[in-house]
Write a protein that holds these residues in place. Structure first.
Motif: not given
Length: 121
Positions: A35-43
């Motif tokens: 349930g943890e938010r995950m961010f990538d390079a686009r974010h």
């Protein structure tokens, strides 16, 4: 993929602000199995753009509208263009106002420099 804490550090915002942006639907990071938010390079790139818009005083409501239009797809390009053009006009007005204030301040500074130079003699 980055956690919310890592992302906050990378873009110079607090985790609280990232949660707020998510609540406002400005960012929509996926969540992992825990349930943890995950961010990538686009974010990260998107958040950097949002930060620049905020730095130019674009209201959250307009950023949210731009985000919605962007996510709708290419057919919204004319609307996004208009939104950004309107904001550019706002920025140009702000720049003109700041230039006028700077000129006034410079005039005052020069007067005070002359006044204090006479006082020192």
């Amino acid at each position: 993929m980055y956690s919310i804490g890592e992302t906050a550090k990378l873009v110079g915002l607090s985790a609280y602000t990232l949660r707020y942006y998510e609540k406002e639907k400005i960012i929509r990071p996926p969540r992992n199995d825990n349930g943890e938010r995950m961010f990538d390079a686009r974010h990260i790139d998107w958040l950097k753009f949002v930060i620049r818009l905020k730095a130019t005083q674009m209201p959250i409501a307009q950023i949210r509208k731009y985000t919605e239009l962007f996510l709708e797809g290419e057919h919204t390009a004319p609307q996004r263009l208009k939104l950004l053009q309107n904001h550019q006009v706002f920025i140009q007005e702000q720049l003109l106002n700041l230039t006028n204030v700077e000129n006034e301040l410079q005039h005052k500074i020069e007067n005070y420099e002359k006044l204090t130079a006479r006082s020192v003699k």
